[in-house]
Write a protein that holds these residues in place. Structure first.
Motif, PDB file in Angstrom:
ATOM      1  N   LEU A 116       0.858  -1.187   0.000  1.00 45.54           N
ATOM      2  CA  LEU A 116       0.000   0.000   0.000  1.00 45.54           C
ATOM      3  C   LEU A 116       0.889   1.229   0.000  1.00 45.54           C
ATOM      4  O   LEU A 116       1.662   1.447   0.934  1.00 45.54           O
ATOM      5  CB  LEU A 116      -0.905   0.004   1.238  1.00 45.54           C
ATOM      6  N   TYR A 175      -5.245   8.829   7.555  1.00 46.01           N
ATOM      7  CA  TYR A 175      -5.955   9.979   7.022  1.00 46.01           C
ATOM      8  C   TYR A 175      -6.563  10.736   8.199  1.00 46.01           C
ATOM      9  O   TYR A 175      -7.335  10.167   8.970  1.00 46.01           O
ATOM     10  CB  TYR A 175      -7.089   9.557   6.093  1.00 46.01           C
ATOM     11  N   PRO A 201     -10.473   8.729   1.957  1.00 47.97           N
ATOM     12  CA  PRO A 201     -10.398   7.449   2.665  1.00 47.97           C
ATOM     13  C   PRO A 201     -11.644   6.590   2.503  1.00 47.97           C
ATOM     14  O   PRO A 201     -11.552   5.358   2.544  1.00 47.97           O
ATOM     15  CB  PRO A 201     -10.183   7.859   4.127  1.00 47.97           C
ATOM     16  N   ARG A 220     -12.921   0.345  -1.795  1.00 44.18           N
ATOM     17  CA  ARG A 220     -12.095  -0.535  -2.623  1.00 44.18           C
ATOM     18  C   ARG A 220     -11.692  -1.787  -1.851  1.00 44.18           C
ATOM     19  O   ARG A 220     -11.851  -2.912  -2.338  1.00 44.18           O
ATOM     20  CB  ARG A 220     -10.845   0.200  -3.110  1.00 44.18           C
ATOM     21  N   TRP A 221     -11.186  -1.593  -0.630  1.00 46.53           N
ATOM     22  CA  TRP A 221     -10.734  -2.738   0.169  1.00 46.53           C
ATOM     23  C   TRP A 221     -11.893  -3.632   0.592  1.00 46.53           C
ATOM     24  O   TRP A 221     -11.762  -4.864   0.607  1.00 46.53           O
ATOM     25  CB  TRP A 221      -9.950  -2.251   1.392  1.00 46.53           C
ATOM     26  N   ARG A 239      -3.211  12.880   4.309  1.00 42.97           N
ATOM     27  CA  ARG A 239      -2.745  11.498   4.234  1.00 42.97           C
ATOM     28  C   ARG A 239      -1.280  11.435   4.618  1.00 42.97           C
ATOM     29  O   ARG A 239      -0.451  12.137   4.037  1.00 42.97           O
ATOM     30  CB  ARG A 239      -2.966  10.953   2.834  1.00 42.97           C
ATOM     31  N   SER A 298      -3.159   4.714  -3.442  1.00 37.70           N
ATOM     32  CA  SER A 298      -4.328   4.822  -2.573  1.00 37.70           C
ATOM     33  C   SER A 298      -5.167   6.040  -2.949  1.00 37.70           C
ATOM     34  O   SER A 298      -4.664   7.007  -3.516  1.00 37.70           O
ATOM     35  CB  SER A 298      -3.896   4.930  -1.109  1.00 37.70           C
ATOM     36  N   HIS A 299      -6.447   5.975  -2.618  1.00 34.80           N
ATOM     37  CA  HIS A 299      -7.337   7.098  -2.892  1.00 34.80           C
ATOM     38  C   HIS A 299      -7.041   8.261  -1.952  1.00 34.80           C
ATOM     39  O   HIS A 299      -6.694   8.067  -0.788  1.00 34.80           O
ATOM     40  CB  HIS A 299      -8.793   6.681  -2.711  1.00 34.80           C
ATOM     41  N   GLN A 318     -11.100   4.626  -0.535  1.00 38.04           N
ATOM     42  CA  GLN A 318     -10.112   3.581  -0.275  1.00 38.04           C
ATOM     43  C   GLN A 318     -10.754   2.428   0.505  1.00 38.04           C
ATOM     44  O   GLN A 318     -10.515   1.257   0.234  1.00 38.04           O
ATOM     45  CB  GLN A 318      -8.930   4.150   0.507  1.00 38.04           C
TER      46      GLN A 318
END
Length: 212
Positions: free
Chosen positions: A16, A197, A25, A31-32, A207, A21-22, A28
């Motif tokens: 990561l 974040y 958050p 996505r995860w 971030r 990463s976006h 992100q």
């Protein structure tokens, strides 16, 4: 007997970094979470909820995420439970997702508020009938003499409400509004990736990489 201290695991599945990463958050997290669902990890929607009561003692329990959007993370429970009483006195809480198979952890902190009655009603009426009856039958977190009380209560409320139990006034949803996130990806040699974040007063997200 295996020594707990000798247990070891090398984390080598993924990485990561800031570029991949976006900046947001929540995106992100989405996505995860979708990757956890697609990977068919056990209960990808399970999260640990940590609260602190008026006695200043922290407590944790596992609850299930039932929704999320730009406003925050949502779950449902009994407002009169230990966690409900803790949140009534101290609305700050923390959530943690641990997707072991993906070697990932997401930690979320923020303030908690109840969702609207309309949101609670909509979710309650989408639940299976047994679960709706169970919300009436269980005096959550209270000491009871035995399981017989739960069975008796369930039978009583099933007879009373038949197929249309209303939402109990002591049951509904909470939403945690995040002001801090951390995404943890296991890496080899314990040099894990940690991205935090933090939300500023202007609402923008900062971030930063943390040392493992």
């Amino acid at each position: 007997m295996t020594s707990i201290a000798s247990l070891r695991k090398s984390y080598e599945r993924a990485e990561l970094d800031e570029q991949a990463s976006h900046a947001d958050p929540m995106l992100q997290f989405d996505r995860w979470l979708q990757e956890a669902i697609q990977s068919e990890v056990p209960e990808p929607n399970a999260m640990t909820l940590a609260t602190v009561g008026s006695d200043l003692r922290p407590s944790t329990r596992v609850v299930l995420i039932k929704g999320f959007d730009a406003r925050g993370i949502v779950w449902f429970t009994n407002y009169e439970s230990r966690k409900g009483k803790a949140l009534a006195g101290n609305p700050y809480a923390a959530l943690q997702f641990h997707w072991v198979e993906l070697e990932r952890v997401v930690r979320i902190e923020g303030v908690v508020e109840k969702v609207s009655d309309e949101e609670s009603d909509a979710y309650f009426h989408s639940r299976p009938l047994d679960s709706r009856i169970g919300a009436w039958a269980s005096p959550q977190s209270e000491v009871i003499p035995g399981r017989t009380l739960l069975v008796t209560n369930a039978a009583k409320y099933a007879a009373q409400f038949l197929l249309q139990p209303p939402r109990p006034p002591h049951w509904g949803g909470y939403r945690l509004k995040p002001d801090q996130w951390e995404f943890w990806q296991g890496r080899k040699s314990r040099l894990h990736d940690r991205l935090r974040y933090s939300q500023g007063t202007d609402g923008a997200w900062l971030r930063e990489r943390l040392a493992p």
